[in-house]
Design a protein around this motif. Structure first.
Motif, mmCIF file in Angstrom:
data_model
loop_
_atom_site.group_PDB
_atom_site.id
_atom_site.type_symbol
_atom_site.label_atom_id
_atom_site.label_comp_id
_atom_site.label_asym_id
_atom_site.label_seq_id
_atom_site.Cartn_x
_atom_site.Cartn_y
_atom_site.Cartn_z
ATOM 1 N N ILE A 7 -61.809 36.018 -39.677
ATOM 2 C CA ILE A 7 -61.835 37.495 -40.055
ATOM 3 C C ILE A 7 -62.811 37.498 -41.350
ATOM 4 N N ILE A 9 -64.226 39.740 -44.408
ATOM 5 C CA ILE A 9 -63.736 40.999 -45.193
ATOM 6 C C ILE A 9 -64.790 41.319 -46.201
ATOM 7 N N ALA A 20 -62.800 44.765 -42.179
ATOM 8 C CA ALA A 20 -62.434 43.584 -41.552
ATOM 9 C C ALA A 20 -63.243 43.260 -40.180
ATOM 10 N N GLU A 21 -64.001 42.137 -39.947
ATOM 11 C CA GLU A 21 -64.744 42.040 -39.069
ATOM 12 C C GLU A 21 -64.449 40.607 -38.290
ATOM 13 N N VAL A 22 -64.572 40.693 -36.947
ATOM 14 C CA VAL A 22 -64.200 39.380 -36.206
ATOM 15 C C VAL A 22 -65.097 39.168 -35.450
ATOM 16 N N CYS A 28 -65.313 43.977 -32.414
ATOM 17 C CA CYS A 28 -63.822 43.821 -33.047
ATOM 18 C C CYS A 28 -63.841 44.090 -34.481
ATOM 19 N N MET A 29 -63.512 45.179 -35.070
ATOM 20 C CA MET A 29 -63.739 45.563 -36.373
ATOM 21 C C MET A 29 -62.358 46.591 -36.912
ATOM 22 N N ALA A 30 -61.777 46.264 -38.128
ATOM 23 C CA ALA A 30 -60.911 47.236 -38.411
ATOM 24 C C ALA A 30 -61.239 47.616 -40.038
ATOM 25 N N ASP A 31 -60.471 48.606 -40.509
ATOM 26 C CA ASP A 31 -60.719 48.647 -42.105
ATOM 27 C C ASP A 31 -59.374 49.289 -42.584
ATOM 28 N N ALA A 42 -56.725 44.603 -38.873
ATOM 29 C CA ALA A 42 -57.372 43.505 -37.848
ATOM 30 C C ALA A 42 -56.694 42.879 -37.056
#
Length: 70
Positions: A7, A9, A20-22, A28-31, A42
């Motif tokens: 991950i 970040i 947060a990038e995978v 696939c990403m989250a924040d 993530a």
């Protein structure tokens, strides 16, 4: 499934949040407002990404561990 994907970040001034990038799981990403929140989100998104891929019969990449970037 235990998360073994890398991950990455980083802080986004545009979004005013941590991203947060995978990289091993396309798209696939989250924040999150905090570093910890981005990691937590993530982990959820990774599980959902893998579950969706299974349901659609798509291949799931094996975690490679630490990736090297130039």
């Amino acid at each position: 499934m235990e998360n073994k994907y890398e991950i990455i970040i980083f802080w986004s001034n545009e979004d005013k949040s941590f991203i947060a990038e995978v990289p091993e799981l396309p798209g696939c990403m989250a924040d999150g407002k905090t570093y910890q929140e981005a990691i937590s989100n993530a982990e959820i998104i990774i599980s959902e990404w893998v579950e969706t891929a299974k349901e659609l019969g798509r291949p799931i990449p094996q975690p490679k561990g630490r990736l090297m970037y130039a």
